[in-house]
Motif scaffolding. Structure first.
Motif, PDB file in Angstrom:
ATOM      1  N   THR A  29     -10.872 -12.975 -10.185  1.00 35.85           N
ATOM      2  CA  THR A  29      -9.702 -12.947  -9.218  1.00 35.85           C
ATOM      3  C   THR A  29      -8.094 -13.375  -9.952  1.00 35.85           C
ATOM      4  N   PRO A  50      -3.540  -5.988  -3.331  1.00 33.49           N
ATOM      5  CA  PRO A  50      -4.578  -5.184  -3.745  1.00 33.49           C
ATOM      6  C   PRO A  50      -5.950  -5.939  -3.499  1.00 33.49           C
ATOM      7  N   PHE A  51      -5.766  -7.158  -3.089  1.00 31.88           N
ATOM      8  CA  PHE A  51      -7.248  -7.810  -3.023  1.00 31.88           C
ATOM      9  C   PHE A  51      -7.510  -8.195  -1.491  1.00 31.88           C
ATOM     10  N   GLU A  52      -8.827  -7.841  -1.210  1.00 30.90           N
ATOM     11  CA  GLU A  52      -9.359  -7.891   0.058  1.00 30.90           C
ATOM     12  C   GLU A  52      -9.687  -9.304   0.452  1.00 30.90           C
ATOM     13  N   ARG A 112      -9.559  -1.571 -22.250  1.00 34.37           N
ATOM     14  CA  ARG A 112     -10.644  -1.390 -21.210  1.00 34.37           C
ATOM     15  C   ARG A 112     -10.785  -2.599 -20.206  1.00 34.37           C
ATOM     16  N   PHE A 113     -10.692  -3.907 -20.956  1.00 36.04           N
ATOM     17  CA  PHE A 113     -10.711  -5.079 -20.215  1.00 36.04           C
ATOM     18  C   PHE A 113      -9.667  -5.061 -18.923  1.00 36.04           C
ATOM     19  N   SER A 116     -10.313  -2.643 -16.417  1.00 38.12           N
ATOM     20  CA  SER A 116     -11.642  -2.976 -15.422  1.00 38.12           C
ATOM     21  C   SER A 116     -11.246  -4.043 -14.686  1.00 38.12           C
ATOM     22  N   GLU A 117     -10.106  -4.890 -15.273  1.00 42.69           N
ATOM     23  CA  GLU A 117      -9.904  -5.889 -14.153  1.00 42.69           C
ATOM     24  C   GLU A 117      -8.845  -5.969 -13.321  1.00 42.69           C
ATOM     25  N   PRO A 119      -7.700  -4.676  -9.939  1.00 45.11           N
ATOM     26  CA  PRO A 119      -8.502  -4.258  -8.783  1.00 45.11           C
ATOM     27  C   PRO A 119      -7.942  -3.048  -8.119  1.00 45.11           C
ATOM     28  N   SER A 122      -9.632   0.270  -9.977  1.00 46.38           N
ATOM     29  CA  SER A 122     -11.168   0.369 -10.225  1.00 46.38           C
ATOM     30  C   SER A 122     -11.499   1.010  -9.297  1.00 46.38           C
ATOM     31  N   GLN A 123     -10.961   1.371  -8.077  1.00 42.27           N
ATOM     32  CA  GLN A 123     -11.905   2.096  -7.044  1.00 42.27           C
ATOM     33  C   GLN A 123     -11.374   3.610  -6.849  1.00 42.27           C
TER      34      GLN A 123
END
Lengths: 124, 124
Positions: A29, A50-52, A112-113, A116-117, A119, A122-123
């Motif tokens: 996170t 963006p975080f749940e 890419r990192f 991918s990180e 958030p 990524s969905q």
DNA sequence: AACATGCTTAACCGAATGGTTGACTGTTAC
DNA sequence: GTAACAGTCAACCATTCGGTTAAGCATGTT
């Protein structure tokens, strides 16, 4: 206990900071937050969006990143702005570089990192 | 929870490895162990010797460094040799380099770090 | 003044961390 | 075979960590 630090606390301070920095980076996170701040400064609420996860949880993460020196915060009005402080990574970098010659910076791999990180990307 | 990882677990695997590596580096004992192994391969007992901590505790630290890929272990006879695996730091390096240009490798600073973190040299 | 916004703090919870001791498994030496 | 050595495993303990919810504090807005 062995005095791993010496020099009357000076080195200990450096060591503790290194501890704090590595520990801060050890959470996905928090790394995602750093990646978001890499693009722009953000208000705490926007970082959390963006975080749940509750705002309070993000607030704690930001405090940890602060104490590690990885970000700074500045309150303007009622909004607290978060700013990346990449300099804090210098000590980490110095420590790491001693362990070998890494391949020259691979920007593709880093992209890419980042993707991918992040958030909110990524969905899709 | 947001899927911070995506790509059916591949990225998650990379992320977990990054978590493990940073977390492993977040402990001063483990960094001291790495610094010791930088000089030479060592048996577990010899790694443990300078620390005022049980052998079992060191064994756990070595397991954590193993799982993070930072060291490898090879058993020859009844002694288990520990070897530094600096390649594990490459992912970490790639991730970090994205956050800014650090000053060119400062070997002097690194030497100071090494000396400060070698537990058997700090009590003189 | 009253209300909404932005954020932190406090109290709590379950899980993970870092350490201990003691028993145990292999391996080597006598 | 027996004793010593090298190391791990299991059970336990205190502390920290990452999250929750609810309350509280500033600051803006109307």
């Amino acid at each position: 206990m062995v005095d791993c630090y010496g020099m009357g606390g000076l080195i200990m301070h450096m060591t503790n900071r290194l501890d704090a920095t590595f520990a801060a980076l050890g959470d996905p996170t928090r790394r995602a937050i750093l990646a978001m701040l890499l693009e722009d400064d953000m208000a705490v609420t926007d970082v959390a969006e963006p975080f749940e996860m509750s705002l309070a949880a993000i607030s704690k993460h930001l405090m940890i990143l602060m104490r590690a020196g990885l970000i700074s915060q500045e309150k303007r009005g009622r909004v607290k702005w978060c700013k990346l402080e990449p300099d804090a990574l210098r000590d980490v970098s110095v420590w790491m570089q001693g362990f070998g010659q890494f391949e020259p910076v691979n920007l593709d791999a880093f992209e890419r990192f980042l993707e991918s990180e992040l958030p909110d990307e990524s969905q899709t």
